[in-house]
Design a protein around this motif. Structure first.
Motif, PDB file in Angstrom:
ATOM      1  N   THR A 104       4.910 -12.806  45.459  1.00 46.29           N
ATOM      2  CA  THR A 104       4.693 -14.080  46.139  1.00 46.29           C
ATOM      3  C   THR A 104       5.031 -13.999  47.626  1.00 46.29           C
ATOM      4  O   THR A 104       4.249 -14.424  48.486  1.00 46.29           O
ATOM      5  CB  THR A 104       5.538 -15.185  45.477  1.00 46.29           C
ATOM      6  OG1 THR A 104       5.117 -15.343  44.119  1.00 46.29           O
ATOM      7  CG2 THR A 104       5.381 -16.507  46.206  1.00 46.29           C
ATOM      8  N   ASP A 105       6.206 -13.457  47.946  1.00 49.67           N
ATOM      9  CA  ASP A 105       6.659 -13.424  49.331  1.00 49.67           C
ATOM     10  C   ASP A 105       5.729 -12.596  50.218  1.00 49.67           C
ATOM     11  O   ASP A 105       5.412 -12.986  51.346  1.00 49.67           O
ATOM     12  CB  ASP A 105       8.084 -12.866  49.421  1.00 49.67           C
ATOM     13  CG  ASP A 105       9.118 -13.816  48.831  1.00 49.67           C
ATOM     14  OD1 ASP A 105       8.810 -15.014  48.711  1.00 49.67           O
ATOM     15  OD2 ASP A 105      10.218 -13.358  48.483  1.00 49.67           O
ATOM     16  N   ILE A 108       2.494 -14.448  50.930  1.00 46.31           N
ATOM     17  CA  ILE A 108       2.706 -15.465  51.959  1.00 46.31           C
ATOM     18  C   ILE A 108       2.744 -14.817  53.339  1.00 46.31           C
ATOM     19  O   ILE A 108       2.091 -15.278  54.287  1.00 46.31           O
ATOM     20  CB  ILE A 108       4.004 -16.250  51.688  1.00 46.31           C
ATOM     21  CG1 ILE A 108       3.853 -17.092  50.412  1.00 46.31           C
ATOM     22  CG2 ILE A 108       4.368 -17.134  52.879  1.00 46.31           C
ATOM     23  CD1 ILE A 108       5.134 -17.767  49.960  1.00 46.31           C
ATOM     24  N   GLN A 140       1.770 -19.488  43.120  1.00 48.32           N
ATOM     25  CA  GLN A 140       2.965 -20.045  43.773  1.00 48.32           C
ATOM     26  C   GLN A 140       2.902 -19.834  45.283  1.00 48.32           C
ATOM     27  O   GLN A 140       3.332 -20.697  46.066  1.00 48.32           O
ATOM     28  CB  GLN A 140       4.234 -19.398  43.199  1.00 48.32           C
ATOM     29  CG  GLN A 140       4.372 -19.511  41.681  1.00 48.32           C
ATOM     30  CD  GLN A 140       3.987 -20.873  41.138  1.00 48.32           C
ATOM     31  OE1 GLN A 140       4.536 -21.904  41.546  1.00 48.32           O
ATOM     32  NE2 GLN A 140       3.036 -20.893  40.208  1.00 48.32           N
ATOM     33  N   ALA A 141       2.342 -18.704  45.701  1.00 47.27           N
ATOM     34  CA  ALA A 141       2.176 -18.446  47.139  1.00 47.27           C
ATOM     35  C   ALA A 141       1.243 -19.481  47.750  1.00 47.27           C
ATOM     36  O   ALA A 141       1.514 -20.031  48.833  1.00 47.27           O
ATOM     37  CB  ALA A 141       1.629 -17.036  47.354  1.00 47.27           C
ATOM     38  N   HIS A 143       0.685 -22.467  46.727  1.00 53.33           N
ATOM     39  CA  HIS A 143       1.394 -23.756  46.761  1.00 53.33           C
ATOM     40  C   HIS A 143       2.265 -23.848  48.010  1.00 53.33           C
ATOM     41  O   HIS A 143       2.283 -24.900  48.691  1.00 53.33           O
ATOM     42  CB  HIS A 143       2.238 -23.894  45.501  1.00 53.33           C
ATOM     43  CG  HIS A 143       2.990 -25.187  45.409  1.00 53.33           C
ATOM     44  ND1 HIS A 143       2.363 -26.409  45.303  1.00 53.33           N
ATOM     45  CD2 HIS A 143       4.326 -25.451  45.428  1.00 53.33           C
ATOM     46  CE1 HIS A 143       3.272 -27.363  45.239  1.00 53.33           C
ATOM     47  NE2 HIS A 143       4.468 -26.811  45.326  1.00 53.33           N
ATOM     48  N   GLN A 144       2.969 -22.779  48.316  1.00 56.53           N
ATOM     49  CA  GLN A 144       3.830 -22.760  49.504  1.00 56.53           C
ATOM     50  C   GLN A 144       3.010 -22.744  50.786  1.00 56.53           C
ATOM     51  O   GLN A 144       3.349 -23.410  51.772  1.00 56.53           O
ATOM     52  CB  GLN A 144       4.765 -21.549  49.451  1.00 56.53           C
ATOM     53  CG  GLN A 144       5.770 -21.568  48.315  1.00 56.53           C
ATOM     54  CD  GLN A 144       6.699 -22.766  48.366  1.00 56.53           C
ATOM     55  OE1 GLN A 144       7.166 -23.166  49.432  1.00 56.53           O
ATOM     56  NE2 GLN A 144       6.951 -23.362  47.211  1.00 56.53           N
ATOM     57  N   LEU A 145       1.922 -21.982  50.785  1.00 63.35           N
ATOM     58  CA  LEU A 145       1.093 -21.869  51.987  1.00 63.35           C
ATOM     59  C   LEU A 145       0.451 -23.200  52.352  1.00 63.35           C
ATOM     60  O   LEU A 145       0.295 -23.527  53.537  1.00 63.35           O
ATOM     61  CB  LEU A 145       0.017 -20.800  51.778  1.00 63.35           C
ATOM     62  CG  LEU A 145       0.524 -19.353  51.806  1.00 63.35           C
ATOM     63  CD1 LEU A 145      -0.519 -18.406  51.231  1.00 63.35           C
ATOM     64  CD2 LEU A 145       0.885 -18.937  53.235  1.00 63.35           C
ATOM     65  N   LYS A 146       0.094 -23.983  51.347  1.00 61.42           N
ATOM     66  CA  LYS A 146      -0.521 -25.278  51.638  1.00 61.42           C
ATOM     67  C   LYS A 146       0.439 -26.178  52.398  1.00 61.42           C
ATOM     68  O   LYS A 146       0.025 -26.968  53.255  1.00 61.42           O
ATOM     69  CB  LYS A 146      -0.979 -25.945  50.343  1.00 61.42           C
ATOM     70  CG  LYS A 146      -1.926 -27.120  50.579  1.00 61.42           C
ATOM     71  CD  LYS A 146      -2.551 -27.612  49.293  1.00 61.42           C
ATOM     72  CE  LYS A 146      -3.595 -28.682  49.583  1.00 61.42           C
ATOM     73  NZ  LYS A 146      -4.204 -29.221  48.351  1.00 61.42           N
ATOM     74  N   LYS A 147       1.722 -26.044  52.113  1.00 61.77           N
ATOM     75  CA  LYS A 147       2.730 -26.827  52.831  1.00 61.77           C
ATOM     76  C   LYS A 147       2.787 -26.423  54.300  1.00 61.77           C
ATOM     77  O   LYS A 147       3.219 -27.204  55.149  1.00 61.77           O
ATOM     78  CB  LYS A 147       4.107 -26.632  52.194  1.00 61.77           C
ATOM     79  CG  LYS A 147       4.211 -27.175  50.769  1.00 61.77           C
ATOM     80  CD  LYS A 147       5.590 -26.897  50.177  1.00 61.77           C
ATOM     81  CE  LYS A 147       5.704 -27.415  48.756  1.00 61.77           C
ATOM     82  NZ  LYS A 147       7.033 -27.110  48.154  1.00 61.77           N
ATOM     83  N   LEU A 148       2.336 -25.189  54.590  1.00 55.79           N
ATOM     84  CA  LEU A 148       2.301 -24.686  55.972  1.00 55.79           C
ATOM     85  C   LEU A 148       0.956 -24.951  56.642  1.00 55.79           C
ATOM     86  O   LEU A 148       0.714 -24.518  57.766  1.00 55.79           O
ATOM     87  CB  LEU A 148       2.588 -23.177  55.987  1.00 55.79           C
ATOM     88  CG  LEU A 148       3.924 -22.722  55.394  1.00 55.79           C
ATOM     89  CD1 LEU A 148       4.006 -21.199  55.390  1.00 55.79           C
ATOM     90  CD2 LEU A 148       5.097 -23.321  56.178  1.00 55.79           C
TER      91      LEU A 148
END
Length: 318
Positions: A104-105, A108, A140-141, A143-148
């Motif tokens: 995941t990391d 991202i 999951q990546a 999901h986090q990227l969309k927040k960015l």
């Protein structure tokens, strides 16, 4: 109207190609690329200017030989994406190295690097979709990227569990692979005549479409990987459909009329969405689908192999 013109009335048509001339010809809304398509375009020698620019960029940045190859590879993908964006009004999908599909990391980190390369070239990055394999880690990546503010296209999607997890994560877009699902089942029914109504790839997309629209998920469904035009026509009405140049040409020369097959307005909606899948639930459900397990791993292997072939090509130039 030919069938391509008819299709545009029901769905957004996307071209699946790294061939810029082809994209100019068919004038799609969006375009998608992957390591296999990029490698093919690079080896065609038609776009040496993109490769040469990538090599110059890598040499300027410096570092070890390995660093230069990696930087050149990233810039090749971004170079093709930048050129393609000149000829389409919508999105370009650029894929992350498939070897990162279970981290995941790192997904991202690489996604941010690619977006920054686009931004440094003056590209409106709201038009760039980062393609990631639909593994748990990549979902999951995304999901986090969309927040960015980075939107993703989750590709190599074969199981309903993958589709559910993507909806749970509110990813921007998914690409269920109709043709590859069909291929897997064809191995066991070689003598059967084709029927679009029983095509397992089509049935998989229809199930996802009904589920997404019923629970009002915002994730876009972009059907991908087709083997025949009957598959495309049976999914008329899907949010988006990405099509290879050879099938686009077949649609252009066919004039038989057809009707819209998927219609979200005819699906009753439910206000409360299902409880999101846990990681263990996702892995269990996905692994109940032998086709999906095999095709996902096969797709990651193939994209990884083509990525390495591109890097070997660039290494020789460096």
């Amino acid at each position: 109207m030919n069938q391509l013109e008819q299709l545009r009335k029901y769905t957004t048509v996307v071209v699946d190609s790294g061939d810029i001339e082809c994209i100019q010809k068919y004038k799609p809304q969006d375009a998608t690329t992957n390591p296999t398509l990029i490698l093919k375009s690079v080896l065609s020698k038609k776009y040496d200017f993109i490769v040469n620019n990538a090599i110059q960029y890598a040499q300027k940045i410096g570092g070890s030989v390995s660093d230069k190859v990696q930087n050149a590879s990233d810039m090749v993908s971004v170079g093709f994406g930048t050129e393609i964006l000149k000829y389409i009004p919508g999105y370009i999908s650029t894929e992350v190295d498939a070897r990162l599909s279970f981290n995941t990391d790192k997904c991202i980190q690489k996604s941010i690097q690619l977006i920054n390369l686009y931004r440094n070239r003056g590209v409106d990055t709201s038009r760039v979709l980062i393609k990631l394999a639909a593994t748990w880690e990549c979902i999951q990546a995304a999901h986090q990227l969309k927040k960015l503010g980075i939107f993703c296209n989750l590709t190599l999607l074969f199981s309903f569990a993958q589709a559910r997890a993507c909806a749970d994560a509110n990813v921007f877009l998914i690409s269920p692979f109709v043709g590859r699902i069909y291929d897997w089942y064809q191995k066991f029914s070689l003598n059967s005549s084709y029927c679009s109504l029983s095509d397992p790839g089509i049935l998989a997309v229809k199930k996802i479409f009904v589920y997404y629209k019923k629970y009002m998920y915002k994730t876009i469904i972009m059907s991908a990987s087709f083997r025949r035009i009957e598959q495309i026509l049976e999914l008329a009405g899907c949010d988006r459909i990405t099509i290879s140049p050879d099938l686009l040409e077949q649609l252009k020369i066919q004039t038989l009329s057809f009707t819209k097959k998927l219609d979200a307005s005819k699906i009753d909606t439910v206000a409360t969405q299902p409880v999101p899948l846990t990681e263990s639930e996702f892995r269990f459900l996905h692994n109940q689908d032998a086709m999906a397990v095999e095709k996902l791993s096969e797709g990651i292997r193939q994209f990884s192999y083509d990525q390495m072939e591109l890097e070997k090509f660039l290494l020789n130039l460096i």
